[in-house]
Design an enzyme around this catalytic site. Structure first.
Site, PDB file in Angstrom:
ATOM      1  N   GLU A   1      -7.714 -46.322   3.576  1.00  0.00           N
ATOM      2  CA  GLU A   1      -8.268 -47.093   4.690  1.00  0.00           C
ATOM      3  C   GLU A   1      -9.775 -47.065   4.473  1.00  0.00           C
ATOM      4  OE1 GLU A   1      -9.885 -48.555   7.292  1.00  0.00           O
ATOM      5  OE2 GLU A   1      -9.513 -46.907   8.661  1.00  0.00           O
TER       6      GLU A   1
ATOM      7  N   CYS B   1     -15.389 -48.723  11.185  1.00  0.00           N
ATOM      8  CA  CYS B   1     -15.069 -49.511   9.983  1.00  0.00           C
ATOM      9  C   CYS B   1     -14.625 -50.924  10.333  1.00  0.00           C
ATOM     10  CB  CYS B   1     -14.024 -48.804   9.135  1.00  0.00           C
ATOM     11  SG  CYS B   1     -12.646 -48.173  10.082  1.00  0.00           S
TER      12      CYS B   1
ATOM     13  N   GLU C   1     -21.349 -52.930   3.842  1.00  0.00           N
ATOM     14  CA  GLU C   1     -21.084 -52.209   5.079  1.00  0.00           C
ATOM     15  C   GLU C   1     -22.296 -51.342   5.404  1.00  0.00           C
ATOM     16  OE1 GLU C   1     -17.953 -49.115   5.040  1.00  0.00           O
ATOM     17  OE2 GLU C   1     -17.264 -50.051   6.890  1.00  0.00           O
TER      18      GLU C   1
ATOM     19  N   LYS D   1      -8.078 -32.234   5.002  1.00  0.00           N
ATOM     20  CA  LYS D   1      -9.472 -31.927   4.669  1.00  0.00           C
ATOM     21  C   LYS D   1     -10.326 -32.894   5.483  1.00  0.00           C
ATOM     22  CE  LYS D   1     -12.896 -32.926   2.700  1.00  0.00           C
ATOM     23  NZ  LYS D   1     -14.217 -33.157   3.390  1.00  0.00           N
TER      24      LYS D   1
ATOM     25  N   GLY E   1     -11.957 -31.676  -1.201  1.00  0.00           N
ATOM     26  CA  GLY E   1     -11.284 -32.977  -1.183  1.00  0.00           C
ATOM     27  C   GLY E   1     -10.705 -33.317  -2.545  1.00  0.00           C
TER      28      GLY E   1
ATOM     29  N   GLY F   1     -16.264 -32.789   0.207  1.00  0.00           N
ATOM     30  CA  GLY F   1     -15.419 -33.783  -0.453  1.00  0.00           C
ATOM     31  C   GLY F   1     -15.239 -33.546  -1.948  1.00  0.00           C
ATOM     32  N   PRO F   2     -16.339 -33.432  -2.693  1.00  0.00           N
ATOM     33  CA  PRO F   2     -16.185 -33.290  -4.148  1.00  0.00           C
ATOM     34  C   PRO F   2     -15.569 -31.952  -4.577  1.00  0.00           C
ATOM     35  CG  PRO F   2     -18.396 -34.069  -3.570  1.00  0.00           C
ATOM     36  CD  PRO F   2     -17.742 -33.644  -2.299  1.00  0.00           C
TER      37      PRO F   2
HETATM   38  P1  NAP Z   1     -16.961 -40.579   2.243  1.00  0.00           P
HETATM   39  O1  NAP Z   1     -17.813 -39.819   1.305  1.00  0.00           O
HETATM   40  O2  NAP Z   1     -16.048 -41.609   1.705  1.00  0.00           O
HETATM   41  O3  NAP Z   1     -16.149 -39.494   3.094  1.00  0.00           O
HETATM   42  C1  NAP Z   1     -14.834 -39.605   3.589  1.00  0.00           C
HETATM   43  C2  NAP Z   1     -14.073 -38.316   3.332  1.00  0.00           C
HETATM   44  O4  NAP Z   1     -13.853 -38.167   1.917  1.00  0.00           O
HETATM   45  C3  NAP Z   1     -14.812 -37.043   3.756  1.00  0.00           C
HETATM   46  O5  NAP Z   1     -13.880 -36.090   4.203  1.00  0.00           O
HETATM   47  C4  NAP Z   1     -15.454 -36.629   2.465  1.00  0.00           C
HETATM   48  O6  NAP Z   1     -15.871 -35.303   2.431  1.00  0.00           O
HETATM   49  C5  NAP Z   1     -14.362 -36.920   1.475  1.00  0.00           C
HETATM   50  N1  NAP Z   1     -14.796 -37.035   0.081  1.00  0.00           N
HETATM   51  C6  NAP Z   1     -16.023 -37.331  -0.400  1.00  0.00           C
HETATM   52  N2  NAP Z   1     -16.025 -37.326  -1.736  1.00  0.00           N
HETATM   53  C7  NAP Z   1     -14.774 -37.002  -2.134  1.00  0.00           C
HETATM   54  C8  NAP Z   1     -14.145 -36.839  -3.395  1.00  0.00           C
HETATM   55  N3  NAP Z   1     -14.816 -36.987  -4.543  1.00  0.00           N
HETATM   56  N4  NAP Z   1     -12.841 -36.504  -3.432  1.00  0.00           N
HETATM   57  C9  NAP Z   1     -12.141 -36.348  -2.294  1.00  0.00           C
HETATM   58  N5  NAP Z   1     -12.684 -36.477  -1.075  1.00  0.00           N
HETATM   59  C10 NAP Z   1     -13.988 -36.809  -0.988  1.00  0.00           C
HETATM   60  O7  NAP Z   1     -17.845 -41.256   3.340  1.00  0.00           O
HETATM   61  P2  NAP Z   1     -19.254 -40.710   3.886  1.00  0.00           P
HETATM   62  O8  NAP Z   1     -20.096 -40.162   2.792  1.00  0.00           O
HETATM   63  O9  NAP Z   1     -18.972 -39.794   4.989  1.00  0.00           O
HETATM   64  O10 NAP Z   1     -19.874 -42.056   4.409  1.00  0.00           O
HETATM   65  C11 NAP Z   1     -20.441 -42.988   3.482  1.00  0.00           C
HETATM   66  C12 NAP Z   1     -20.175 -44.406   3.879  1.00  0.00           C
HETATM   67  O11 NAP Z   1     -18.759 -44.627   3.896  1.00  0.00           O
HETATM   68  C13 NAP Z   1     -20.594 -44.795   5.271  1.00  0.00           C
HETATM   69  O12 NAP Z   1     -21.925 -45.168   5.337  1.00  0.00           O
HETATM   70  C14 NAP Z   1     -19.671 -45.947   5.562  1.00  0.00           C
HETATM   71  O13 NAP Z   1     -20.162 -47.129   5.030  1.00  0.00           O
HETATM   72  C15 NAP Z   1     -18.412 -45.573   4.857  1.00  0.00           C
HETATM   73  N6  NAP Z   1     -17.409 -44.986   5.776  1.00  0.00           N
HETATM   74  C16 NAP Z   1     -16.342 -45.736   6.108  1.00  0.00           C
HETATM   75  C17 NAP Z   1     -15.410 -45.212   6.973  1.00  0.00           C
HETATM   76  C18 NAP Z   1     -14.204 -45.977   7.391  1.00  0.00           C
HETATM   77  O14 NAP Z   1     -13.615 -45.665   8.402  1.00  0.00           O
HETATM   78  N7  NAP Z   1     -13.778 -46.952   6.651  1.00  0.00           N
HETATM   79  C19 NAP Z   1     -15.560 -43.951   7.512  1.00  0.00           C
HETATM   80  C20 NAP Z   1     -16.670 -43.185   7.130  1.00  0.00           C
HETATM   81  C21 NAP Z   1     -17.565 -43.730   6.256  1.00  0.00           C
HETATM   82  P3  NAP Z   1     -17.389 -34.968   2.921  1.00  0.00           P
HETATM   83  O15 NAP Z   1     -17.358 -35.110   4.389  1.00  0.00           O
HETATM   84  O16 NAP Z   1     -17.647 -33.586   2.480  1.00  0.00           O
HETATM   85  O17 NAP Z   1     -18.295 -35.952   2.266  1.00  0.00           O
END
Ligand code: NAP
Ligand code: MG
Length: 462
Positions: free
Chosen positions: A245, A279, A369, A170, A207, A203-204
């Protein structure tokens, strides 16, 4: 505008169960470039069934044959490099040269490394009167973010394939087009039907359905700590393996004996690459008080030189989040020496390369972050103070140490609570373990360490 209506399940592109779609936006000009299906629990279930059905066959495939499929995958990525790079640029916004060398170049190296590892890894060993087998964990649910849209998929899919696992992927809602190309590449590489399946979706919805699916054996997630914490809790309740990660707030420690100009310039480049959406970026630069003013000036000059050569952020939401942090930094008393919260252009989700001086360790911008092109420069009194600041966040993903003498840098790095440290500008190594201490995550990716995440042991006693 291209409307895609399929998801890759059981070796073919099949229509989604529902009618909802996700619009893919080019962050450089805010135009909708494509739509993909927004998958539901029903689609996830179909994909997990396909992965489960394909598991016995793939797990029993000789490692040499799995290695051959991975080598073929690497070759397809090489052959389609330009198309993939253009797609990453269109949906993520990174400059095309960076998309080529990093967004596609690194996954090519990682796929190649797992082609080699699948062929050479010891999947069976003798320990005294036992034989120990390293067997695939089973069906993997992989959830990936948008910031390195191909790398983060390949860093999970390649070791999972090498191990003999099957996968349901996903990808992030912001970058599904790159994920579709990866699924096409897997198909072209001759990986059997059902071994890798792709469900695009939110995601919600998609995912969460994948995390909660009882027939998924391991969830591998890369993304925010907030979502990772919930996924870990759900997996824990089901006694399911999980790899996380998560975020980082890494320190770039410049010791007084270092080549200051080089350390600062490489440090600024590290933070501005991919518009700060990395990250492992060294977003806190730690400088001795005697060199502080000079370092701030060098950092401000280096950041200003980037101008609009960095790309936009991935989305309007991400830009709003980053601007919010810049405003918070100003409000908490940090001194802006480059960039700022104003948009440098009328169109696109751009943020100027930004540098804060006089940042103290407890400020929000030094603790959380930001995930944008924002560097904080902090002052330390002596080495113990530098160590305390470097280790003074909930994160521990990466970092850097610079010193005149390599041994001095190594001694400092050994005391850092973090998973990966670059010494005097050390080069990226696709075989080195990558992953976090503390709240930066659980588990490791890349190389043999990444492969081990997808294996479980069975011992037979004789
Ligand atoms: P995120 O919400 O954690 O998204 C990562 C992945 O998880 C996406 O595929 C997302 O889908 C999915 N996801 C979201 N909610 C979920 C749930 N309840 N259950 C299962 N999967 C779920 O991150 P983001 O919203 O894209 O970014 C927010 C912040 O996260 C950024 O500003 C940054 O600080 C941090 N981030 C960190 C990394 C890293 O490499 N460590 C990478 C990206 C972001 P959707 O795409 O549909 O939301
Ligand atoms: Mg999200």
């Amino acid at each position: 505008m291209k409307a895609h209506d399929g998801m890759y399940i059981d070796g073919a592109w099949r229509p989604a169960a529902g009618k909802d779609v996700i619009e893919v936006v080019n962050p450089a000009d805010e135009q909708v470039i494509a739509t993909v299906p927004a998958g539901t629990a029903e689609d996830v279930d179909a994909a997990v069934r396909a992965a489960r059905a394909a598991l016995p066959g793939w797990a029993a495939t000789p490692p040499a044959e799995r290695a051959a499929r991975l080598a073929a995958l690497r070759d397809v990525l090489v052959a389609r490099e330009e198309e993939i790079a253009e797609t990453v640029t269109a949906e993520l916004g990174s400059p095309l040269a960076f998309s080529r060398t990093v967004h596609v170049g690194v996954p090519i190296a990682v796929a190649g490394s797992y082609a080699d590892l699948a062929a050479t890894y010891v999947f069976e060993e003798k320990v005294g009167n036992s034989t120990v087998y390293h067997e695939p964990v089973g069906v993997v649910g992989a959830i990936t973010p948008w910031n390195y849209p191909l790398h983060q998929i390949v860093a999970k899919a390649a070791p999972a394939l090498a191990a003999g696992c099957t996968i349901v992927l996903k990808p992030a809602e912001d970058t599904p087009l790159t994920a579709r190309l990866l699924a096409e590449a897997v198909h072209e590489a001759g990986v059997p039907a059902g071994v890798l399946n792709l469900v695009t979706g939110l995601g919600p919805v998609a995912g969460q359905a994948l995390v909660e699916h009882p027939d998924v054996d391991l969830v591998s997630f890369t993304g925010s700590t907030a979502v990772g914490r919930r996924i870990g809790a759900t997996a824990g309740a089901a006694v399911k393996r999980v790899a996380l990660e998560l975020g980082g707030k890494s320190a770039n420690v410049i010791l007084p004996s270092a080549d200051l100009a080089r350390a600062v310039n490489v440090g600024v480049a590290n933070v501005m690459a991919n518009s700060g959406q990395t990250c492992s970026a060294w977003t806190r630069m730690l400088v001795h008080r005697d060199q502080y003013d000079e370092a701030v000036e060098l950092a401000a000059t280096a950041a200003a030189k980037y101008g609009d050569r960095i790309g936009p952020l991935v989305s309007a939401a991400q830009r709003a989040r980053v601007r919010g942090y810049i405003e918070k930094g100003i409000a908490e008393g940090a001194r802006l020496v480059a960039g700022g919260p104003e948009s440098p252009r009328d169109k696109g989700y751009f943020v100027s390369p930004t540098v804060f001086a006089d940042v103290t360790p407890e400020m929000t911008v030094a603790q959380e972050e930001i995930f944008g092109p924002v560097l904080c420069v902090l002052r330390y009194e002596d080495e113990e103070d530098a160590l305390r600041i470097a280790n003074g966040t909930v994160y521990g993903l990466a970092g850097a140490v610079w010193a005149g003498d390599e041994a001095e840098a190594v001694a400092f790095a050994r005391r850092m609570d973090t998973g990966q440290v670059d010494i005097n500008g050390g080069r990226f190594n696709p075989l080195a373990p990558f992953g976090g201490y503390k709240q930066s995550g659980v588990g490791r990716e890349l190389g043999t360490y990444g492969l081990a995440e997808y294996l479980q042991t069975k011992s037979l006693q004789f």
